[in-house]
Structures are given as C-alpha cells and as structure tokens.
Scaffold this motif. Structure first.
Motif, PDB file in Angstrom:
ATOM      1  N   LYS A   1     -34.928 -33.386 -52.719  1.00  0.00           N
ATOM      2  CA  LYS A   1     -36.232 -33.985 -53.010  1.00  0.00           C
ATOM      3  C   LYS A   1     -37.412 -33.277 -52.346  1.00  0.00           C
ATOM      4  O   LYS A   1     -38.554 -33.768 -52.420  1.00  0.00           O
ATOM      5  N   LYS A   2     -37.163 -32.136 -51.698  1.00  0.00           N
ATOM      6  CA  LYS A   2     -38.251 -31.382 -51.074  1.00  0.00           C
ATOM      7  C   LYS A   2     -38.478 -30.082 -51.829  1.00  0.00           C
ATOM      8  O   LYS A   2     -37.535 -29.333 -52.081  1.00  0.00           O
ATOM      9  N   GLN A   3     -39.733 -29.818 -52.182  1.00  0.00           N
ATOM     10  CA  GLN A   3     -40.069 -28.585 -52.886  1.00  0.00           C
ATOM     11  C   GLN A   3     -39.867 -27.394 -51.953  1.00  0.00           C
ATOM     12  O   GLN A   3     -40.252 -27.432 -50.780  1.00  0.00           O
ATOM     13  N   VAL A   4     -39.224 -26.351 -52.443  1.00  0.00           N
ATOM     14  CA  VAL A   4     -38.966 -25.162 -51.618  1.00  0.00           C
ATOM     15  C   VAL A   4     -39.538 -23.921 -52.295  1.00  0.00           C
ATOM     16  O   VAL A   4     -39.505 -23.792 -53.515  1.00  0.00           O
ATOM     17  N   ARG A   5     -40.053 -23.019 -51.463  1.00  0.00           N
ATOM     18  CA  ARG A   5     -40.630 -21.776 -51.977  1.00  0.00           C
ATOM     19  C   ARG A   5     -40.116 -20.559 -51.215  1.00  0.00           C
ATOM     20  O   ARG A   5     -40.674 -19.474 -51.332  1.00  0.00           O
TER      21      ARG A   5
ATOM     22  N   ILE B   1     -39.250 -20.113 -58.294  1.00  0.00           N
ATOM     23  CA  ILE B   1     -39.514 -20.525 -56.908  1.00  0.00           C
ATOM     24  C   ILE B   1     -41.013 -20.576 -56.649  1.00  0.00           C
ATOM     25  O   ILE B   1     -41.540 -21.554 -56.110  1.00  0.00           O
ATOM     26  N   ALA B   2     -41.720 -19.513 -57.053  1.00  0.00           N
ATOM     27  CA  ALA B   2     -43.161 -19.431 -56.814  1.00  0.00           C
ATOM     28  C   ALA B   2     -43.932 -20.515 -57.559  1.00  0.00           C
ATOM     29  O   ALA B   2     -44.972 -21.003 -57.090  1.00  0.00           O
ATOM     30  N   ALA B   3     -43.407 -20.907 -58.733  1.00  0.00           N
ATOM     31  CA  ALA B   3     -44.082 -21.931 -59.541  1.00  0.00           C
ATOM     32  C   ALA B   3     -43.807 -23.348 -59.037  1.00  0.00           C
ATOM     33  O   ALA B   3     -44.311 -24.326 -59.598  1.00  0.00           O
TER      34      ALA B   3
ATOM     35  N   ASP C   1     -20.126 -22.749 -51.626  1.00  0.00           N
ATOM     36  CA  ASP C   1     -21.371 -21.995 -51.784  1.00  0.00           C
ATOM     37  C   ASP C   1     -22.306 -22.169 -50.590  1.00  0.00           C
ATOM     38  O   ASP C   1     -23.410 -21.611 -50.583  1.00  0.00           O
ATOM     39  N   ALA C   2     -21.882 -22.962 -49.598  1.00  0.00           N
ATOM     40  CA  ALA C   2     -22.728 -23.179 -48.423  1.00  0.00           C
ATOM     41  C   ALA C   2     -23.050 -21.854 -47.746  1.00  0.00           C
ATOM     42  O   ALA C   2     -22.189 -20.981 -47.592  1.00  0.00           O
ATOM     43  N   GLY C   3     -24.311 -21.675 -47.348  1.00  0.00           N
ATOM     44  CA  GLY C   3     -24.741 -20.455 -46.662  1.00  0.00           C
ATOM     45  C   GLY C   3     -25.348 -19.420 -47.589  1.00  0.00           C
ATOM     46  O   GLY C   3     -25.989 -18.462 -47.131  1.00  0.00           O
ATOM     47  N   ILE C   4     -25.187 -19.582 -48.907  1.00  0.00           N
ATOM     48  CA  ILE C   4     -25.772 -18.641 -49.859  1.00  0.00           C
ATOM     49  C   ILE C   4     -27.287 -18.843 -49.901  1.00  0.00           C
ATOM     50  O   ILE C   4     -27.778 -19.968 -49.866  1.00  0.00           O
ATOM     51  N   GLN C   5     -28.029 -17.747 -49.969  1.00  0.00           N
ATOM     52  CA  GLN C   5     -29.475 -17.850 -50.053  1.00  0.00           C
ATOM     53  C   GLN C   5     -29.892 -18.384 -51.426  1.00  0.00           C
ATOM     54  O   GLN C   5     -29.229 -18.139 -52.438  1.00  0.00           O
ATOM     55  N   LEU C   6     -30.999 -19.092 -51.436  1.00  0.00           N
ATOM     56  CA  LEU C   6     -31.468 -19.739 -52.655  1.00  0.00           C
ATOM     57  C   LEU C   6     -31.602 -18.757 -53.812  1.00  0.00           C
ATOM     58  O   LEU C   6     -31.133 -19.025 -54.921  1.00  0.00           O
TER      59      LEU C   6
END
Length: 330
Positions: free
Chosen positions: A45-49, A36-38, A12-17
C-alpha cells in the motif's frame, strides 16, 4: 501482466524491484523504469519509486494502469509465473476465508508429494496454503504458524475457501465437512442449455477412457450429488448455479459434462466416452467455474457464518459479450 494485486514469493525475497518487474512483467528495463517513475507501483500500500528496492517475501505488489502503452519483451519467454494476489475476506484466531484466484493451486495432494524427493519438493510451485501464512501475517502483524486447507478448489477454479488456523478448528471444520454442514455454491458458464435438476451418480476414477466419471458398475465408487439451477440463458451458453450436497473430486465438472452442458473452458470433461469435445464458443482461457458462496458453523462460537464472492471479471466479460450478442434488435 494486468493491473491489480500480485504476490512476491518467498524464493523471490531479496530481488530488486526493477529486476522483479522485468522478469514478472516480461518488459524491458526502460518500460519498467517508466512504470516506477510514473508512480504505478505500490508495495504493501506504499507507493515506491526506487528501482533498487529489495523485495520481501510475502509482499503485496499493486500495479496501477500505465499512463502509456508498454511493449512486451518477447525474449523473456522463460519468465517465472506471477501469482495473482489472493484476497482475505475474513479472518480471526480460528479461520481464514480466502478468495482464491484462478491459476493458483489450493494445496499439493499427498500423492503428488510422494512422487518427489524431499529436496525436489522445494521446487514445486507454491500453493495457496504455502503463501497464506505470509499474507495473513501482514494482516495480523504477527507470525501465523498453522494454516490448513479444509477443502480444495481446482487450480483453474476461483472463489471462496476456508482455512483452519489451529488444530481445534481443523478438527471441527473437518467434522462439518463429513457431516455435510457446509453450504457451497458455484457460478458456472456452460455450453448450450441445461434445466434445473438434481444430478446424482456414482463417481469412479476411470469411466472407461481414462477420465473420472460416473458408473453404475463400480461398487467402490463414491456417491456425488449436485443441484443445478439455471440463472440465465444466453443462446450458445448458459449461466448456472451449482450447489454441492457432496464434495467429490471434479464433481461439478463431471456432472455438467455428462449432462451435455460442459463448462466453458473445460478440456477434460467436455466429451462423451471416446467422443469429440463439444464446441466451446466462449473463448475463455480457463474453466469458467467460481465458488461464489460458502456457509459454515464457526468452530468456536458455533454461529452460522456465510460469505459471498462476485463473479470474476473474465467470466463476467463472457456474460456481457453473449448478452450483447443475443440482444433483440430495436
């Protein structure tokens, strides 16, 4: 998909979130964007948006509970299976102690691989042994080239396992297994009641109905010994601890089934030969067996080390439900 830790497979590497969430969570794009927005998505361990973030194989995805209910996209029935994240309990240069979630195969049997061509083997589902190097590399900050399962847990069984990280450790731990120096205990939920006992039998591949089981006639069978201790009686089910003296395939499952106390969730060793399954009141959707304790000699230091694992939430939920059901009226 429940809140918790999940693992991005190599393929699954390379697939967009956003795409990964849609397929994995079986949700529509709007609901995934809402998560994602919430701020509900954490990667390593890093929050992603960023919904367009490209995922790396081996990444740990943590999903927080959504502040609002989300609708399941029923059209995604063909969605790929998401693997719950194994937990690294301990590791050093020689061994890794891992808590395996239910639903993840420990390692493919050699016989399984022989049935597929080299090309087709690439499409076999990933096992814990397959994904562990990537997970360990996140902890060690370097490549982990050698990972070998020393023993196995069934796919539906959860709990503690040891993996060797070099050939010397593999040899030492294998020798300990053969000499029965490992201590392995399981917590199990069984149907009905069972008393403290030692179960000793000869296990064979076919007991007479195509299932593994015990036999007094087969000279090629293997001795299997399980020590059973009742922990709690809850009416229609019981909580028991099983300690292995030997480590045969499906040993605990067979011995409990043949003692008229099959595991809750068991669908193979839950009946006598050519008989009907014993009713299962638990409602659990997997075999209720958890490897809760492991003890061994460290392959380099020789020090005896041990690790414990708590009862998983699904089994604990069944226990709490039956405790409440059997509570005496005030």
């Amino acid at each position: 998909m429940k809140p918790g830790n999940y693992y991005v497979r190599k393929q699954d590497a390379g697939i967009q979130l956003l795409a990964w969430l849609k397929v994995s969570l079986k949700l529509d794009g709007g609901s995934c964007n809402q998560l994602i927005a919430a701020g509900c998505i954490f990667i390593d361990k890093k929050q992603v948006r960023d919904p367009k973030l490209q995922l790396k194989g081996g990444a740990r995805v943590f999903l927080k509970p959504s502040p609002k209910p989300l609708k399941t996209n029923k059209k995604k029935a063909e969605a790929r299976v998401v693997i719950a994240m194994p937990e690294i309990i301990y590791f050093d240069d020689d061994i890794a102690i891992v808590e395996k979630p239910s639903g993840l195969t420990t390692v493919h049997h050699a016989q399984d691989k022989k049935e597929f061509s080299e090309r087709d083997r690439k499409f076999l589902p990933s096992t814990l042994q397959d994904i562990l190097p990537d997970i360990l590399s996140v902890h060690t900050k370097k490549k982990v080239p050698f990972v070998r399962a020393v023993h196995r847990l069934d796919k539906e069984t959860s709990g503690v396992l040891v993996f060797s990280l070099n050939k010397k450790a593999e040899s030492s731990l294998g020798k300990q297994m053969r000499e029965k120096k490992f201590t392995r205990r399981y917590i199990a939920l069984v149907r009905g009641q069972i008393e403290n006992q030692e179960i000793r039998s000869i296990l064979v591949r076919d007991r007479g109905d195509g299932r593994r089981g015990s036999s007094l006639k087969d000279p090629d069978g293997e001795l299997a010994v399980t020590h059973v201790k009742k922990i709690e009686s809850l009416g229609d089910i019981s909580v028991v601890e099983c300690e292995l003296e030997t480590g045969r395939t499906h040993q605990v499952r067979i011995h409990l089934g043949e003692s008229n106390a099959p595991l809750c969730g068991e669908k193979i060793y839950d009946r006598p030969i050519n008989g009907r399954p014993k009713p299962d009141p638990s409602g659990i959707d997997r075999i209720a067996l958890h490897a809760c304790y492991l003890s061994l000699e460290h392959p380099t230091s020789g020090k005896v080390m041990s690790w414990k694992s708590s009862i998983p939430h699904d089994m604990q939920g069944v226990i709490e439900r039956f405790r409440e059901k059997n509570k005496a009226p005030e």
